[in-house]
Design a protein around this motif. Structure first.
Motif, PDB file in Angstrom:
ATOM      1  N   LYS A 208      38.408  49.386  37.805  1.00 36.03           N
ATOM      2  CA  LYS A 208      38.935  50.044  39.005  1.00 36.03           C
ATOM      3  C   LYS A 208      38.610  51.538  38.968  1.00 36.03           C
ATOM      4  CE  LYS A 208      43.288  51.118  41.295  1.00 36.03           C
ATOM      5  NZ  LYS A 208      44.729  50.834  41.387  1.00 36.03           N
ATOM      6  N   ASN A 209      38.713  52.146  37.796  1.00 42.12           N
ATOM      7  CA  ASN A 209      38.348  53.566  37.666  1.00 42.12           C
ATOM      8  C   ASN A 209      36.896  53.793  38.073  1.00 42.12           C
ATOM      9  OD1 ASN A 209      40.719  54.841  36.901  1.00 42.12           O
ATOM     10  ND2 ASN A 209      40.423  54.405  34.730  1.00 42.12           N
ATOM     11  N   ALA A 210      36.019  52.890  37.634  1.00 40.39           N
ATOM     12  CA  ALA A 210      34.600  53.015  37.972  1.00 40.39           C
ATOM     13  C   ALA A 210      34.420  52.907  39.488  1.00 40.39           C
ATOM     14  CB  ALA A 210      33.795  51.948  37.247  1.00 40.39           C
ATOM     15  N   LEU A 211      35.168  51.970  40.077  1.00 42.73           N
ATOM     16  CA  LEU A 211      35.079  51.795  41.531  1.00 42.73           C
ATOM     17  C   LEU A 211      35.576  53.044  42.263  1.00 42.73           C
ATOM     18  CD1 LEU A 211      34.703  50.076  44.125  1.00 42.73           C
ATOM     19  CD2 LEU A 211      37.038  49.272  43.797  1.00 42.73           C
ATOM     20  N   LEU A 212      36.719  53.577  41.821  1.00 37.29           N
ATOM     21  CA  LEU A 212      37.292  54.736  42.506  1.00 37.29           C
ATOM     22  C   LEU A 212      36.344  55.937  42.436  1.00 37.29           C
ATOM     23  CD1 LEU A 212      41.037  54.414  41.393  1.00 37.29           C
ATOM     24  CD2 LEU A 212      40.153  54.167  43.717  1.00 37.29           C
ATOM     25  N   LYS A 213      35.600  55.992  41.349  1.00 42.68           N
ATOM     26  CA  LYS A 213      34.673  57.115  41.175  1.00 42.68           C
ATOM     27  C   LYS A 213      33.483  57.009  42.139  1.00 42.68           C
ATOM     28  CE  LYS A 213      34.884  58.646  36.788  1.00 42.68           C
ATOM     29  NZ  LYS A 213      34.577  58.270  35.408  1.00 42.68           N
ATOM     30  N   SER A 214      33.044  55.777  42.397  1.00 42.81           N
ATOM     31  CA  SER A 214      31.865  55.617  43.260  1.00 42.81           C
ATOM     32  C   SER A 214      32.242  54.892  44.550  1.00 42.81           C
ATOM     33  CB  SER A 214      30.789  54.839  42.508  1.00 42.81           C
ATOM     34  OG  SER A 214      31.316  53.595  42.112  1.00 42.81           O
ATOM     35  N   TYR A 215      33.477  55.134  44.999  1.00 38.89           N
ATOM     36  CA  TYR A 215      34.021  54.404  46.157  1.00 38.89           C
ATOM     37  C   TYR A 215      33.148  54.530  47.404  1.00 38.89           C
ATOM     38  CZ  TYR A 215      37.769  52.336  48.912  1.00 38.89           C
ATOM     39  OH  TYR A 215      38.513  51.509  49.702  1.00 38.89           O
ATOM     40  N   ASP A 216      32.721  55.780  47.681  1.00 38.82           N
ATOM     41  CA  ASP A 216      31.993  56.033  48.932  1.00 38.82           C
ATOM     42  C   ASP A 216      30.625  55.369  48.989  1.00 38.82           C
ATOM     43  OD1 ASP A 216      34.122  57.465  49.771  1.00 38.82           O
ATOM     44  OD2 ASP A 216      33.314  59.415  49.114  1.00 38.82           O
ATOM     45  N   ILE A 217      30.056  55.093  47.838  1.00 39.35           N
ATOM     46  CA  ILE A 217      28.705  54.513  47.853  1.00 39.35           C
ATOM     47  C   ILE A 217      28.713  53.033  47.483  1.00 39.35           C
ATOM     48  CG2 ILE A 217      27.451  56.677  47.428  1.00 39.35           C
ATOM     49  CD1 ILE A 217      27.371  55.696  44.416  1.00 39.35           C
ATOM     50  N   THR A 218      29.925  52.448  47.350  1.00 40.58           N
ATOM     51  CA  THR A 218      30.004  51.035  46.994  1.00 40.58           C
ATOM     52  C   THR A 218      30.221  50.184  48.242  1.00 40.58           C
ATOM     53  OG1 THR A 218      31.046  51.685  44.919  1.00 40.58           O
ATOM     54  CG2 THR A 218      31.198  49.356  45.508  1.00 40.58           C
ATOM     55  N   PRO A 219      29.367  49.180  48.470  1.00 41.84           N
ATOM     56  CA  PRO A 219      29.586  48.301  49.625  1.00 41.84           C
ATOM     57  C   PRO A 219      30.878  47.496  49.442  1.00 41.84           C
ATOM     58  CG  PRO A 219      27.447  47.872  48.545  1.00 41.84           C
ATOM     59  CD  PRO A 219      28.191  48.819  47.688  1.00 41.84           C
ATOM     60  N   ASN A 220      31.604  47.272  50.502  1.00 34.72           N
ATOM     61  CA  ASN A 220      32.856  46.510  50.485  1.00 34.72           C
ATOM     62  C   ASN A 220      33.877  47.064  49.488  1.00 34.72           C
ATOM     63  OD1 ASN A 220      32.001  44.614  52.409  1.00 34.72           O
ATOM     64  ND2 ASN A 220      30.860  43.527  50.803  1.00 34.72           N
ATOM     65  N   ALA A 221      33.861  48.389  49.306  1.00 32.06           N
ATOM     66  CA  ALA A 221      34.735  49.009  48.311  1.00 32.06           C
ATOM     67  C   ALA A 221      36.212  48.668  48.553  1.00 32.06           C
ATOM     68  CB  ALA A 221      34.535  50.525  48.307  1.00 32.06           C
ATOM     69  N   GLY A 222      36.619  48.660  49.823  1.00 27.61           N
ATOM     70  CA  GLY A 222      38.024  48.392  50.146  1.00 27.61           C
ATOM     71  C   GLY A 222      38.463  47.008  49.701  1.00 27.61           C
ATOM     72  N   LEU A 223      37.612  46.026  49.959  1.00 29.51           N
ATOM     73  CA  LEU A 223      37.938  44.651  49.565  1.00 29.51           C
ATOM     74  C   LEU A 223      38.000  44.517  48.053  1.00 29.51           C
ATOM     75  CD1 LEU A 223      35.778  42.562  52.083  1.00 29.51           C
ATOM     76  CD2 LEU A 223      38.278  42.823  52.021  1.00 29.51           C
ATOM     77  N   LEU A 224      37.060  45.186  47.403  1.00 32.94           N
ATOM     78  CA  LEU A 224      37.010  45.139  45.941  1.00 32.94           C
ATOM     79  C   LEU A 224      38.275  45.760  45.351  1.00 32.94           C
ATOM     80  CD1 LEU A 224      34.945  44.068  43.991  1.00 32.94           C
ATOM     81  CD2 LEU A 224      33.853  46.308  43.927  1.00 32.94           C
ATOM     82  N   LEU A 225      38.697  46.871  45.950  1.00 34.55           N
ATOM     83  CA  LEU A 225      39.914  47.545  45.478  1.00 34.55           C
ATOM     84  C   LEU A 225      41.135  46.640  45.658  1.00 34.55           C
ATOM     85  CD1 LEU A 225      41.128  50.084  44.284  1.00 34.55           C
ATOM     86  CD2 LEU A 225      41.277  51.062  46.583  1.00 34.55           C
ATOM     87  N   ASP A 226      41.193  45.940  46.792  1.00 33.42           N
ATOM     88  CA  ASP A 226      42.295  44.988  47.016  1.00 33.42           C
ATOM     89  C   ASP A 226      42.317  43.929  45.922  1.00 33.42           C
ATOM     90  OD1 ASP A 226      43.084  46.224  49.314  1.00 33.42           O
ATOM     91  OD2 ASP A 226      41.962  44.874  50.655  1.00 33.42           O
ATOM     92  N   ALA A 227      41.114  43.425  45.604  1.00 35.00           N
ATOM     93  CA  ALA A 227      41.030  42.353  44.596  1.00 35.00           C
ATOM     94  C   ALA A 227      41.480  42.878  43.235  1.00 35.00           C
ATOM     95  CB  ALA A 227      39.599  41.825  44.523  1.00 35.00           C
TER      96      ALA A 227
END
Ligand SMILES: Nc1ncnc2c1ncn2[C@@H]1O[C@H](COP(=O)(O)OP(=O)(O)O)[C@@H](O)[C@H]1O
Ligand SMILES: [Mg+2]
Length: 367
Positions: free
Chosen positions: A165-184
């Protein structure tokens, strides 16, 4: 719980050593740097936990060797059990720590959790009161991992998810479907985190009164010690954690890392209503640690049905006479293995003395 026999091959500086501990007290004595703590560490490894010295597996193997073996025979639940722990170096056939229980392969050493139980006291423990929250979380986690195998599993999965999740939060803006991934991620974090929190709550509920009672005995009621679990959510449940994660979502996106969850929890330790970390004297803080560790042993004993073996590394010399006497009395109730450079402190006991010198252990003094 009683360790009956221990045999080591190429563990740290001990090429080959045998220990037949006393049912009550065993004193490992010798000058500095001879292998006393190494021997105590080997006993601890039978719990399946990582070394209390915080070192890497490879460091456990005697320099120049490919493997180390620790074999322990102990009595538990009225029967005798054997644990054989092998540590393989990186390039060896079986790297890392693997274990056998009564001859049957267990895979990774962590799978041993819940068989052999021990509680360690060591000088660094003052950090439990003086240091930051991570030391107190480690205290909780080490105790709970030994008692419940599922705790260890939940903790590992949870920590891996935090990293993801930390990795995702760091690259949130450039990750496709970031919101869905964060929910998961949040959903899974709530699941494992909720299990961790429920166990921590249950354990500290049992620990707090035992620690308070111990402190009262050590200090002769001079001040009151209270210990409280500081849960990260409204309640120690997955549902409450899910709500908390939803509430901090915006802040986490701004911060770029995880802001809430069991990986940021703490224990609140107070003396007469003041934080023990700030207001306690060195002596009072030592008493807090002693009270907490002995309570850990008692609670582990109650939850598990058998009192763990107490392992004391060089701690007696740091305590004043009163606290030494208290500890020596409490030690008498359960199997205890201590290390010391100074046998004088143990003149008051009738423990079994084992001499440790240059990586060898012997029941008769070295010439
Ligand atoms: N993997 C290893 N191989 C060989 N020697 C080691 C290894 N790890 C630690 N040692 C040695 O063990 C000794 C320390 O032993 P230790 O048990 O801490 O001593 P003490 O008796 O003071 O408790 C040091 O001399 C250290 O170099
Ligand atoms: Mg030592």
């Amino acid at each position: 719980m009683r360790l009956a026999h221990l045999e080591l091959t190429d563990h740290r500086n001990l090429a080959h050593a045998v220990l037949d501990p006393d049912p009550h007290l065993t004193v490992l004595c010798g000058p500095n740097g001879q292998g006393k703590t190494n021997l105590l560490e080997a006993v601890w490894l039978l719990t399946g936990g990582k070394s209390f010295r915080g070192s890497r597996d490879a460091e456990l193997i005697r320099r120049g060797c490919a493997f180390s073996v620790v074999e322990g025979v102990f009595e538990s639940g009225g029967s005798e059990k054997t644990i054989r722990l092998t540590v393989g170096s990186k390039g060896s056939q079986r790297p890392g720590r693997t274990a056998k229980l009564n001859g049957a392969d267990q895979g990774r050493a962590a799978a041993l959790a819940g068989n052999f139980q021990a509680v360690v006291f060591e000088p660094d423990l003052l950090a439990l009161v003086k240091g930051g929250p991570e030391g107190r979380r480690r205290f909780l986690d080490a105790a709970l991992c030994q008692i419940y195998r599922p705790y260890l599993v939940a903790l590992r999965r949870y920590m891996r998810l935090v990293a993801q999740k930390n990795a995702l939060l760091k690259s949130y803006d450039i990750t496709p479907n970031a919101g869905l991934l964060l929910d998961a991620y949040n959903e899974q974090l709530a699941g494992y985190g909720g299990q961790i929190m429920a166990h921590r709550q249950r354990f500290t509920d049992a620990l707090a009164p035992a620690a308070a009672a111990n402190y009262g005995e050590i200090s002769h009621g001079a001040e009151a010690f209270t210990l409280r679990y500081l849960c990260c959510a409204e309640a120690p449940t997955g549902q409450a954690l899910a709500e908390k994660l939803a509430a901090v979502r915006g802040s986490e996106l701004r911060a770029g890392f995880c802001l809430a969850g069991p990986h940021r929890e703490d224990l609140d330790l107070q003396l007469d209503g003041q934080p023990a970390r700030v207001y306690g004297s060195q002596g009072q803080q030592r008493s807090c640690v002693l009270a907490m560790k002995l309570a850990e042993a008692t609670v582990a004993g109650e939850l598990f049905g058998e009192h763990p073996v107490l392992l004391l590394d060089d701690v007696l010399s740091e305590l004043d006479d009163d606290r030494q006497t208290y500890l020596l009395t409490r030690m008498g109730e359960h199997q205890t293995i201590v290390t010391t450079c100074d046998t004088a402190a143990f003149a008051r006991t009738n423990g079994k003395i084992v001499y440790v010198k240059g990586g060898q252990a012997s029941e008769t003094p070295f010439a």
